[in-house]
Design an enzyme around this catalytic site. Structure first.
Site, PDB file in Angstrom:
ATOM      1  N   SER A  86      40.422  30.882  44.052  1.00 55.36           N
ATOM      2  CA  SER A  86      40.391  32.230  43.468  1.00 55.36           C
ATOM      3  C   SER A  86      41.513  33.146  43.959  1.00 55.36           C
ATOM      4  CB  SER A  86      39.036  32.893  43.750  1.00 55.36           C
ATOM      5  OG  SER A  86      38.839  33.046  45.129  1.00 55.36           O
ATOM      6  N   THR A 189      38.810  36.784  44.989  1.00 62.23           N
ATOM      7  CA  THR A 189      39.694  37.828  45.521  1.00 62.23           C
ATOM      8  C   THR A 189      39.546  37.989  47.022  1.00 62.23           C
ATOM      9  OG1 THR A 189      39.440  39.094  43.470  1.00 62.23           O
ATOM     10  CG2 THR A 189      40.361  40.288  45.330  1.00 62.23           C
ATOM     11  N   THR A 207      44.687  38.059  44.295  1.00 57.99           N
ATOM     12  CA  THR A 207      43.771  37.186  43.535  1.00 57.99           C
ATOM     13  C   THR A 207      44.511  36.409  42.453  1.00 57.99           C
ATOM     14  OG1 THR A 207      41.681  37.208  42.297  1.00 57.99           O
ATOM     15  CG2 THR A 207      43.227  38.942  41.778  1.00 57.99           C
ATOM     16  N   ARG A 217      45.610  38.822  30.777  1.00 58.41           N
ATOM     17  CA  ARG A 217      44.548  39.667  31.348  1.00 58.41           C
ATOM     18  C   ARG A 217      44.902  40.022  32.804  1.00 58.41           C
ATOM     19  NH1 ARG A 217      40.963  39.441  36.025  1.00 58.41           N
ATOM     20  NH2 ARG A 217      39.055  40.520  35.481  1.00 58.41           N
ATOM     21  N   VAL A 218      44.714  41.278  33.141  1.00 57.82           N
ATOM     22  CA  VAL A 218      44.940  41.764  34.504  1.00 57.82           C
ATOM     23  C   VAL A 218      43.634  42.383  34.987  1.00 57.82           C
ATOM     24  CG1 VAL A 218      46.172  43.508  35.867  1.00 57.82           C
ATOM     25  CG2 VAL A 218      47.427  42.119  34.190  1.00 57.82           C
ATOM     26  N   GLY A 219      43.271  42.100  36.206  1.00 52.46           N
ATOM     27  CA  GLY A 219      42.027  42.628  36.760  1.00 52.46           C
ATOM     28  C   GLY A 219      42.226  43.881  37.579  1.00 52.46           C
ATOM     29  N   ASP A 220      41.270  44.136  38.453  1.00 51.74           N
ATOM     30  CA  ASP A 220      41.299  45.358  39.261  1.00 51.74           C
ATOM     31  C   ASP A 220      42.237  45.269  40.457  1.00 51.74           C
ATOM     32  OD1 ASP A 220      39.260  43.377  40.105  1.00 51.74           O
ATOM     33  OD2 ASP A 220      39.070  44.710  41.837  1.00 51.74           O
ATOM     34  N   THR A 240      35.931  43.387  45.070  1.00 52.00           N
ATOM     35  CA  THR A 240      35.955  42.006  44.595  1.00 52.00           C
ATOM     36  C   THR A 240      34.959  41.896  43.448  1.00 52.00           C
ATOM     37  OG1 THR A 240      35.586  39.691  45.222  1.00 52.00           O
ATOM     38  CG2 THR A 240      34.205  41.335  46.308  1.00 52.00           C
ATOM     39  N   GLY A 241      35.164  40.898  42.600  1.00 55.76           N
ATOM     40  CA  GLY A 241      34.211  40.717  41.505  1.00 55.76           C
ATOM     41  C   GLY A 241      34.843  40.982  40.150  1.00 55.76           C
ATOM     42  N   GLY A 243      36.650  42.368  37.529  1.00 54.61           N
ATOM     43  CA  GLY A 243      37.606  43.470  37.561  1.00 54.61           C
ATOM     44  C   GLY A 243      37.391  44.531  36.508  1.00 54.61           C
TER      45      GLY A 243
HETATM   46  N1  GLY Z   1      38.516  40.993  41.032  1.00 50.57           N
HETATM   47  C1  GLY Z   1      39.466  40.132  40.508  1.00 50.57           C
HETATM   48  C2  GLY Z   1      39.595  40.165  39.056  1.00 50.57           C
HETATM   49  O1  GLY Z   1      38.732  40.611  38.338  1.00 50.57           O
HETATM   50  O2  GLY Z   1      40.609  39.711  38.593  1.00 50.57           O
END
Ligand code: GLY
Length: 332
Positions: A86, A189, A207, A217-220, A240-241, A243
């Site tokens: 991850s 993450t 991450t 796609r881009v996360g948090d 974490t989790g 995003g």
């Molecule tokens: N927390 C990582 C993501 O959602 O990409």
């Protein structure tokens, strides 16, 4: 260097203070509760992969005395871990079979840098730090981030899935159902936040993102205020989790702002998870998100939507993996 401090503050939770209350009644009502343990220096990281990362961060802090070096070097351990699915280039790919990475770094003075949707870079956290230190920008993405990496002398790695990621991807392709997976192998993450003996704060977050996500796609994690936020005047938080749920509530920024308004790190994490749950009602049973926070005194907190979130804590008196409390109870 051993500038450690450990203080337990005791809060007298009596409602009294009034001379009208008889002494015997007063003593029955008094309850003395330890509420805040504070440690400086201290490093906190998400999940079990935070244990070796914290060790490296701690060693770096001892050697350099620099909390930004510490968090960068700490999460680089996870980015290099060939077994981690991850974080880093060995992570699970998107639905097109391509690994794309997100990372951010932030100092307590407000300096920050991040990269998103980057390929072929072994240490996106170091690239994020270069964005912070060597550009007038906060965030570089995709091809632009890659070009910047080349200009900064980074080697481009071959695009090849790790054996574990390849096997998992081939299995996923059997159905190729578009249902991105979070909390793979009970982690997702690495977010790391740290405080030095003088109260300077920093954080890093990196991450490979949601497994089998849409390409692009881009996360948090690379979004300042979502996956990470740090302010020396108040404290720091990381996430974490899933995003998307964290971005929608500016999770890490929200925690720091709640602490600014007087909440403890634990209270701020819990309030933020309640906000996230309230905003994600329809899908919440499939969502995991967790937060870590520390304030400028070195008090800490953690909270998650679902059970199973843990964090690594390293300070002079303790190096341990700690189970977080969660909004929902253990299933079954
Ligand atoms: N927390 C990582 C993501 O959602 O990409």
């Amino acid at each position: 260097m051993n500038h450690s401090s450990r203080r337990i503050f005791l809060r007298n939770t009596t409602l009294a203070g009034s001379a009208l209350i008889a002494p015997n009644f007063l003593s029955c009502q008094q309850k003395t509760t330890p509420v805040l343990e504070t440690y400086k220096p201290q490093i906190l990281s998400t999940w079990n992969h935070g244990m070796p990362a914290n060790n490296e961060a701690w060693k770096t802090l001892q050697q350099t005395g620099n909390i930004v070096d510490a968090v960068e070097q700490g999460v680089r351990v996870t980015e290099s871990d060939p077994d981690n699915l991850s974080v880093g280039l060995q992570g699970l790919p998107d639905r097109d079979g391509i690994v794309t990475l997100d990372a951010s770094i932030m100092k307590g003075d407000g300096s920050c840098g991040s990269v998103s949707f980057v390929r072929q870079i072994k240490h996106p956290i170091t690239l994020a730090r270069r964005v912070m230190e060597n550009t007038p920008h906060v965030m570089l993405s995709g091809e632009g981030a890659r070009r910047f990496a080349i200009a900064e002398g980074f080697a481009l790695e071959t695009e090849q899935l790790s054996p574990k990621a390849e096997a998992a991807y081939q299995k996923w392709l059997e159905n190729a159902q578009y249902k991105p997976v979070v909390n793979v192998e009970n982690h997702d993450t690495i977010g790391m936040i740290g405080i030095d003996a003088e109260g300077r704060l920093a954080g890093a977050c990196t991450t490979s993102g949601l497994a089998y996500k849409m390409h692009g796609r881009v996360g948090d994690s690379p979004i300042i205020g979502a996956g990470l936020y740090v302010d020396d005047e108040v404290g720091a938080a990381t996430a974490t989790g899933l995003g998307e749920t964290i971005i929608k509530i500016c999770g890490s920024f929200l925690i720091v702002e709640l602490m600014r308004q007087g909440r403890s790190p634990q209270e701020a994490c819990e309030e933020t998870v309640r906000r996230l749950v309230a905003k994600s009602k329809a899908t919440i049973k499939d969502v995991q998100a967790g937060f870590l926070a520390i304030n400028k005194d070195g008090a800490f907190g953690a909270y998650a939507v679902q059970p199973g979130f843990n964090f690594a804590q390293h300070h002079p008196a303790k190096q341990a993996l700690v189970d977080s409390q969660s909004y929902f109870p253990q299933h079954g």
